[in-house]
Design a protein around this motif. Structure first.
Motif, PDB file in Angstrom:
ATOM      1  N   GLY A  98      -8.011  -1.392   0.012  1.00  0.00           N
ATOM      2  CA  GLY A  98      -7.930  -2.315  -1.118  1.00  0.00           C
ATOM      3  C   GLY A  98      -6.531  -2.338  -1.687  1.00  0.00           C
ATOM      4  O   GLY A  98      -5.549  -2.120  -0.976  1.00  0.00           O
ATOM      5  N   SER A 152     -11.698   0.297  -8.457  1.00  0.00           N
ATOM      6  CA  SER A 152     -12.448   0.863  -7.329  1.00  0.00           C
ATOM      7  C   SER A 152     -13.646   1.644  -7.863  1.00  0.00           C
ATOM      8  O   SER A 152     -13.481   2.772  -8.350  1.00  0.00           O
ATOM      9  N   TRP A 207      -3.583   3.295  -0.974  1.00  0.00           N
ATOM     10  CA  TRP A 207      -4.372   2.129  -0.597  1.00  0.00           C
ATOM     11  C   TRP A 207      -3.764   1.436   0.617  1.00  0.00           C
ATOM     12  O   TRP A 207      -2.553   1.193   0.671  1.00  0.00           O
TER      13      TRP A 207
END
Length: 331
Positions: free
Chosen positions: A37, A43, A70
């Motif tokens: 992501g 998250s 990420w």
């Protein structure tokens, strides 16, 4: 809303208490999170891990630091994995495909994973009960639920005679999901057609292949769609849900976020609870237990989500019995 609890494959054998078995103490420990992501997006899975660690006495700023890394997809997975190693963590916690990225680094650091596939097929561990290396964690493959999803569709659509199965053939464990599907299809007296989707590199930019596969599903005159869930499928789920709604094709998959993004129904592991449970593995490893001795678990809590907006778009009435059993009805 009702929530059901089931005993996992190794649930009774390795059900550790939610309270830490040993006091963490005040020595600062470092956990690296490797997720799929962007850093500027929330998250829920990292939040769940943090919550589980707090419950075990691992408090950020007091005796714990968490560094979040990420990757946006396959293009930068390995580069970000190397950044994780450069931060010299005590334990690495990975989300989905990131476990494969860490495997590629050949690290000896302890790695705790949440993984949608079969970790043996994915070469993360030697076996479920005895991982044997420096990787362990939880898999939400939940083979026993594959048939249950089709049974829920059949309960909603008793006239259903043919289903389409959409799956990524490269997903570890997909053959087990397909076997389970074929078994319940035979039991219910319905037919199935298998549609493999060779997904592009993440993030998905060109969805023409998906649209071509979906045209084949429509031509096959299927009554419903079963989507095998994984992180690559989640990447394309909004477009897939739109195609299903346009074709008035009822759909089911395994993770609640798939329903939240537009599929008609999902039934499967509570993924947030899974990442909260990964705190137990992390805590045990920080206390000195080897990952090789911590069996891979499966979830014990499952979640039924129904998208009422999608049902309305397809002119479907949700059976009251399903509404009563749903953990979430998305309006």
């Amino acid at each position: 809303m009702l929530r059901r609890e089931f005993i996992g494959l190794f649930g009774s054998a390795v059900a550790w208490p939610l309270i830490a078995q040993a006091q963490p103490g005040d020595r600062m420990r470092h956990i690296a999170w490797l997720g799929l992501g962007r850093a500027d997006e929330p998250s829920p899975y990292l939040d769940s891990l943090r919550e589980g660690l707090r419950q075990l006495g691992r408090i950020e700023g007091r005796n714990l630091t968490i560094s979040a890394f990420w990757a946006t997809g396959r293009d930068d997975m390995q580069a970000v994995a190397r950044q994780v190693l450069a931060s010299n963590p005590d334990v690495i916690v990975t989300q989905e495909l990131m476990a494969i990225a860490m495997l590629g680094t050949q690290t000896k650091k302890p790695v705790v994973f949440g993984f949608s596939g079969d970790p043996v097929d994915g070469k993360l561990v030697q076996s479920w009960p005895r991982p044997g290396g420096n990787f362990t964690g939880m898999s939400y493959l939940a083979i026993e639920l594959v048939g249950k999803r089709i049974e829920l569709l059949k309960e909603w659509l008793p006239q259903m005679r043919r289903i389409a199965i959409l799956a990524r053939p490269q997903h570890p464990g997909v053959h087990l999901e397909r076997q389970a599907t074929e078994a319940v299809v035979k039991k219910l007296g319905i037919d199935s057609s298998y549609f493999p989707y060779e997904s592009p590199s993440l993030p998905a930019r060109d969805l023409s292949d998906l649209e071509n596969v979906f045209q084949g599903i429509v031509r096959d005159r299927c009554d419903a769609l079963v989507v095998f869930p994984d992180s690559a499928m989640y990447e394309i789920i909004e477009r897939l849900a739109q195609l299903a709604i346009e074709a008035k094709l009822p759909s089911v998959s395994g993770w609640a976020p798939f329903a939240q993004k537009g599929l008609l129904m999902t039934y499967g592991p509570d993924v947030r609870e899974l990442y909260r449970s990964l705190a137990r593995y992390t805590d045990r490893i920080l206390a000195g237990t080897s990952p090789a001795d911590l069996p891979v678990e499966v979830p014990t809590k499952f979640y039924l989500a129904i998208n009422a907006k999608a049902a309305k778009s397809m002119e479907l009435t949700i059976p009251p019995t399903l509404v009563a059993r749903a953990d979430e009805v998305i309006e």
